[in-house]
Design an enzyme around this catalytic site. Sequence first.
Site, mmCIF file in Angstrom:
data_model
loop_
_atom_site.group_PDB
_atom_site.id
_atom_site.type_symbol
_atom_site.label_atom_id
_atom_site.label_comp_id
_atom_site.label_asym_id
_atom_site.label_seq_id
_atom_site.Cartn_x
_atom_site.Cartn_y
_atom_site.Cartn_z
ATOM 1 N N HIS A 1 0.853 -1.181 0.000
ATOM 2 C CA HIS A 1 0.000 0.000 0.000
ATOM 3 C C HIS A 1 0.893 1.236 0.000
ATOM 4 C CE1 HIS A 1 -2.946 2.918 1.570
ATOM 5 N NE2 HIS A 1 -3.892 2.058 1.234
ATOM 6 N N ASP B 1 2.813 -4.300 7.888
ATOM 7 C CA ASP B 1 1.504 -3.691 7.669
ATOM 8 C C ASP B 1 0.473 -4.816 7.770
ATOM 9 O OD1 ASP B 1 -0.839 -2.594 6.754
ATOM 10 O OD2 ASP B 1 -0.065 -1.978 4.795
ATOM 11 N N GLN C 1 -4.834 -5.324 6.526
ATOM 12 C CA GLN C 1 -5.777 -6.215 5.851
ATOM 13 C C GLN C 1 -5.872 -7.584 6.502
ATOM 14 O OE1 GLN C 1 -7.926 -5.540 3.510
ATOM 15 N NE2 GLN C 1 -7.237 -3.446 3.178
ATOM 16 N N LYS D 1 -11.090 -1.083 9.738
ATOM 17 C CA LYS D 1 -11.130 -2.263 8.871
ATOM 18 C C LYS D 1 -11.577 -3.512 9.627
ATOM 19 C CE LYS D 1 -7.520 -0.531 5.760
ATOM 20 N NZ LYS D 1 -8.342 -0.273 4.572
ATOM 21 N N CYS E 1 -4.618 2.435 -4.115
ATOM 22 C CA CYS E 1 -3.487 2.906 -3.293
ATOM 23 C C CYS E 1 -2.301 1.942 -3.383
ATOM 24 C CB CYS E 1 -3.911 3.093 -1.837
ATOM 25 S SG CYS E 1 -5.067 4.451 -1.584
#
Length: 407
Positions: free
Chosen positions: A125, A197, A200, A223, A365
Site C-alpha cells: 500500500h 503492515d 488487511q 477495517k 493505493c
Amino acid sequence: MLEIKTEINCQEALLADFPGLYKEVDGKQCVYLDSASTTLKPTQMVEAVCDYYLGISANIHRGKYFSLEDVSNKFEQVRSKIANLIGGSGNEIVFVSNATEALNIVSHGLNLSKDDLVVCLPFSHHSHLLPWFDCAKVEYLQLKACQNPDLEHYATLLAKNPKVVCLTHCSNVTGIYLDLEVMIAMAKEVGALVVVDAAQSIPHRRIDVRALNIDFLAFSAHKMLGPTGVGVLYGKAELLNQLKPLKLGGGMVDWVEFSSFNLRKIPHRFEAGTPNISGVLGFGAAIDYLHKIGFNWIEQHDRELGSYMLAKAMQRSYLRVVDPRPDADRGAVLSMSIEGMNNLDDLARYLSDSFGIMCRNGHLCAQPYVSSLTSGQVIRISGYIYTRFQDIDYFFDSLDELVSALL
C-alpha cells in the site's frame, strides 16, 4: 439485539447487527463489497461510542476526579485488549489515528539516512511505501512470473544488510497472505528490523507478534468493525524506547521547563494531545464483538469467500484477475481488470446506482503494482463477516449484464 455466545455457524444470526446492510439506493438494497477499504459497523460498536458522548465525556489522564479516572480506566482496558489480541504487552501498544500514521511514526522515528537501505514489497500500500521514500533508499523484492515473492532475490537484497524490511501480511489488491514466518526469519538473520503492515490481515486472522518476532506492526480499527480515526502501532518495548516521537505536545511529557522537557514512559510518549477517546472505546467494543463470533469462524469464512470469488471470476473470459494463483493463501479480496475497459469509473457508478452494489475501482493505493500488471484501472470486491455467497453471485451476474451492454 442478538448476543453471540461463541463461534457461530449461522451467518444470518449476525446480519441484524449491521444496519448498513439494509440501506437502499433507488429502491435496491445495498450489497456492500468494499470491506477492504472500511468495514460496516455493528450497533454494539456505535452504542459504545454514543455511551461515551452521552455520559460525562471527560478527557483522560488529565486529573483525578471520578469520571475522568473512569474513562481513563476504560481507555486503558482497550489497550490491554489489543495487547492480548496480538500477543504483546500493554506498554507496547500505541494509539494513533490510523495505520498510515503508525508507519510514519516508525519511519520518522528511526532516524534513517538516505544511505540506509529499506526493502519493500512491490504490492505494498502507498502508506507502506511513501514514508520510506522520504527517509531512506528503497529497493523492491522481485516477484516470480507466478507472482510469488522471489526468495532468491530476497536473499540477495538481505545480503546488502538493509536496516529495515517492510512486509505486507495481506495485499489489499490480491487478498493473498504472505508467509511472514519465513520472510521474518530470513530478515532477522541479517539483523534487519521488520515492520509489518497488518491492516488487511488483523481483521481476519490472529497474529502473535512475539512468536513471529515482529519489531513493529500497524493496523486500523475501521477495517475491523471499529470507528475511523483510530489505529494501532505495536512496537517492541526496547525499540519504542529508542524511537523519536513524531509529535510533541500535551499528554506525552512528564515535566516541562522553559528550555527542556522529559518524555513520559512508553507508550504515552507517542500519544500527544487529546486522543480519539470515543473511537478507542468503540474499538474495544468491536474487538469484543469479533471475539464473540470467534476468529476461527472469521478466518474460515474469509478463506471460503476468497476461493468462491476467484472461482466465479475465472469462469468469465472478459476478466483478468490480478494474481489468480489457485493454490495461494487467499482471503476475501479480489481485483480484476476488464478487457477493453481501461477506465472503470462508469462501471462502478452503474453497479452502485442501478444494482446497489458498492465496490472499489481504481489503482487501490497500490498504483505501481497495479500499473505494472494492467493497462488501466481494476475493480475490486472484498467481503467480511456479513458478506454472503449470494452477494458474490449477485455481483457477477450484475457485472455480466453491464459488461455485455457496455462492450
